[in-house]
Design a protein around this motif. Structure first.
Motif, PDB file in Angstrom:
ATOM      1  N   SER A 179       0.864  -1.174   0.000  1.00 22.18           N
ATOM      2  CA  SER A 179       0.000   0.000   0.000  1.00 22.18           C
ATOM      3  C   SER A 179       0.903   1.226   0.000  1.00 22.18           C
ATOM      4  N   GLY A 180       0.328   2.381  -0.303  1.00 18.00           N
ATOM      5  CA  GLY A 180       1.126   3.608  -0.361  1.00 18.00           C
ATOM      6  C   GLY A 180       1.855   3.714  -1.680  1.00 18.00           C
ATOM      7  N   SER A 181       3.050   3.154  -1.739  1.00 17.12           N
ATOM      8  CA  SER A 181       3.819   3.134  -2.982  1.00 17.12           C
ATOM      9  C   SER A 181       4.792   1.971  -2.965  1.00 17.12           C
ATOM     10  N   VAL A 182       5.167   1.537  -4.130  1.00 15.51           N
ATOM     11  CA  VAL A 182       6.158   0.467  -4.283  1.00 15.51           C
ATOM     12  C   VAL A 182       6.752   0.598  -5.686  1.00 15.51           C
ATOM     13  N   THR A 183       8.003   0.216  -5.816  1.00 15.08           N
ATOM     14  CA  THR A 183       8.665   0.195  -7.110  1.00 15.08           C
ATOM     15  C   THR A 183       9.009  -1.251  -7.444  1.00 15.08           C
TER      16      THR A 183
END
Length: 124
Positions: free
Chosen positions: A65-69
Motif C-alpha cells: 500500500s502507499g507506494s512500491v517500485t
C-alpha cells in the motif's frame, strides 16, 4: 537493462505481492512478444510486502500500500531487440477487489521494426 514501475497506490487500497495467495491476482510482468532479449529473473519489489493473516480468506495476504517500485531486469541478446509486455496487477480494499488492470510496455532498439497487429477491414 531494467524496466522500472513506480506504483502510487491510493489510500485505502493495496496491490498484491508477486508471491501472494492463489486466491488473488499477484502483481507480475507478462511478456506478450520478445525478440533479441530475455527476462533475467522475476519482477522484484523495492521492499518487503506487508504480510497479514486474513480470517475471511483463511490465509496470509502479502500486499503493498502507499507506494512500491517493481524492477524487471532484461538481458539483451542482440543489438536488435524488441519486447512487448505488461505489468499485471489487481487493486483491492478491505471490502472488494477491482478487475485486474495492466500497464503496457514496449522496448525496442529503434531500428527493429515493431510488429503491427493484423487489421481486418469490415464492410457494413
Amino acid at each position: 537493462m531494467e524496466i522500472i514501475f513506480n506504483c502510487g497506490i491510493e489510500e485505502g487500497w493495496h496491490i498484491h505481492a508477486p508471491e501472494d495467495s492463489p486466491l488473488f491476482i499477484p502483481t507480475s510482468f507478462v511478456v506478450d512478444s520478445i525478440s533479441g532479449a530475455k527476462l533475467t529473473g522475476p519482477i522484484e519489489p523495492d521492499r518487503p510486502a506487508v504480510e497479514e493473516y486474513s480470517p475471511a480468506f483463511g490465509c496470509i495476504l502479502s500486499y503493498y500500500s502507499g507506494s512500491v517500485t517493481f524492477v524487471q531486469k532484461v538481458s539483451l541478446l542482440s543489438e536488435h531487440y524488441y519486447l512487448k509486455g505488461h505489468l499485471l496487477y489487481q487493486a483491492c480494499s478491505d471490502v472488494s477487489c477491482l478487475m485486474p488492470s495492466s500497464l503496457d510496455v514496449v522496448l525496442t532498439d529503434k531500428k527493429t521494426e515493431v510488429p503491427q497487429p493484423a487489421v481486418t477491414e469490415r464492410n457494413p
